[in-house]
Design an enzyme around this catalytic site. Sequence first.
Site, short mmCIF file in Angstrom:
data_model
loop_
_atom_site.label_atom_id
_atom_site.label_comp_id
_atom_site.label_asym_id
_atom_site.label_seq_id
_atom_site.Cartn_x
_atom_site.Cartn_y
_atom_site.Cartn_z
N LYS A 160 0.96 -1.15 -0.08
CA LYS A 160 0.08 0.01 0.02
C LYS A 160 0.89 1.02 -0.14
O LYS A 160 0.31 2.32 -0.17
CB LYS A 160 -1.12 0.06 1.21
CG LYS A 160 -1.72 -1.16 1.31
CD LYS A 160 -2.51 -1.14 2.82
CE LYS A 160 -2.96 -2.38 3.07
NZ LYS A 160 -3.36 -2.50 4.53
N GLY A 161 2.03 0.98 0.21
CA GLY A 161 3.08 2.23 0.46
C GLY A 161 3.05 3.19 -0.64
O GLY A 161 3.23 4.39 -0.33
N GLU B 114 7.26 2.44 -6.71
CA GLU B 114 7.37 1.91 -5.33
C GLU B 114 7.75 3.08 -4.57
O GLU B 114 7.80 4.10 -4.78
CB GLU B 114 8.52 1.02 -5.28
CG GLU B 114 9.10 0.35 -4.16
CD GLU B 114 8.01 -0.64 -3.39
OE1 GLU B 114 6.87 -0.09 -3.19
OE2 GLU B 114 8.33 -1.42 -3.09
N ASP B 115 7.39 2.96 -3.23
CA ASP B 115 7.55 3.76 -2.21
C ASP B 115 9.11 4.01 -1.76
O ASP B 115 9.65 4.98 -1.70
CB ASP B 115 6.76 3.82 -0.85
CG ASP B 115 6.76 2.38 -0.12
OD1 ASP B 115 7.78 1.59 -0.76
OD2 ASP B 115 6.31 1.99 0.62
N ASP C 11 14.73 -0.53 0.06
CA ASP C 11 15.50 -0.75 1.32
C ASP C 11 16.60 -1.82 1.19
O ASP C 11 17.65 -1.66 0.40
CB ASP C 11 14.64 -1.10 2.06
CG ASP C 11 15.00 -1.00 3.58
OD1 ASP C 11 16.17 -0.69 4.10
OD2 ASP C 11 14.51 -1.51 4.68
N LYS D 113 17.24 4.00 0.20
CA LYS D 113 17.74 3.68 1.54
C LYS D 113 19.01 3.03 1.03
O LYS D 113 19.18 1.81 1.37
CB LYS D 113 17.02 2.82 2.56
CG LYS D 113 16.75 3.66 3.84
CD LYS D 113 16.22 2.71 4.75
CE LYS D 113 14.76 2.88 5.35
NZ LYS D 113 14.38 1.89 6.29
N PHE E 117 14.21 4.38 10.06
CA PHE E 117 12.85 3.87 9.58
C PHE E 117 11.87 5.05 9.33
O PHE E 117 11.82 5.63 10.58
CB PHE E 117 12.15 2.86 10.82
CG PHE E 117 10.95 2.13 10.44
CD1 PHE E 117 11.17 1.05 9.34
CD2 PHE E 117 10.00 2.53 10.39
CE1 PHE E 117 10.05 0.25 8.90
CE2 PHE E 117 8.45 1.97 9.80
CZ PHE E 117 8.66 0.78 9.29
N VAL E 118 11.38 5.43 8.36
CA VAL E 118 10.56 6.45 8.03
C VAL E 118 9.15 6.04 7.88
O VAL E 118 8.62 4.88 7.35
CB VAL E 118 10.91 7.20 6.93
CG1 VAL E 118 12.36 7.62 7.13
CG2 VAL E 118 11.21 6.55 5.52
N ARG F 219 0.34 6.27 7.63
CA ARG F 219 0.41 6.54 6.14
C ARG F 219 -0.18 7.79 5.75
O ARG F 219 0.03 8.50 4.51
CB ARG F 219 -0.53 5.63 5.50
CG ARG F 219 -0.02 4.18 5.57
CD ARG F 219 -0.68 3.25 4.57
NE ARG F 219 -0.65 1.86 4.88
CZ ARG F 219 0.41 0.96 4.63
NH1 ARG F 219 1.35 1.36 3.91
NH2 ARG F 219 0.51 -0.34 4.98
#
Length: 182
Positions: free
Chosen positions: A44-45, A99-100, A103, A131, A152-153, A165
């Site tokens: 969902k990001g 994509e958000d 990582d 990241k 972590f964001v 969100r």
Amino acid sequence: MELLQDIEEIIISDEQLQEKVVELGAQITKDYQGREPVLVCVLKGAMMFLTDLSRHIKLPVSFDFMEVSSYHGTETTGVVRITKDLKGTIEGKDVIIVEDILDSGLTLTYITKLLKTRNPNSLKICSLLDKKDARITPVTLDYKGFDIPDKFVVGYGLDYNELYRNLNFIGALKSSVYKGDE
Ligand code: IMP
Ligand code: MG
């Protein structure tokens, strides 16, 4: 519950995000002239990023959605699985994965491999955040919003256990919020 008190610092402001989607949208518009790309949103990001970005792509685009999971809390489980697949076929299409955040790279490596087997005409990746220091598997981004530190964001679509969100900026989550959960 007060959302803002859980944020340690703002990493990317609302204004910076809005400037970036204009810039990325213009670049994609230029690169895909005469084509009709399919924007594959990784749920969902990436939903907020998709809706904002797509408004700045001046081309006939279509949307499709896929959901994968590898995370529990703030740690990747290392195992990626599809929880919702695309609705349409992408064979012969120009696909852009939206994509958000990139990582460890496990999620995008998995999705890219899978979508390639469906024979799209082209496959590119657009990630809002990168990241870099957290990478396990190398992934090359075609479009990138921002490099961010290995923190972590949350916000602008990104969550911690489904919350945060709806913040309109990207912020680092206070470690006190997730300590004891690791
Ligand atoms: P990767 O497979 O480790 O590259 O992780 C990608 C996915 O993990 C992203 O699509 C996010 O859903 C999630 N993720 C990674 N880092 C963060 C973060 O800092 N905040 C929220 N979600 C994250
Ligand atoms: Mg994601």
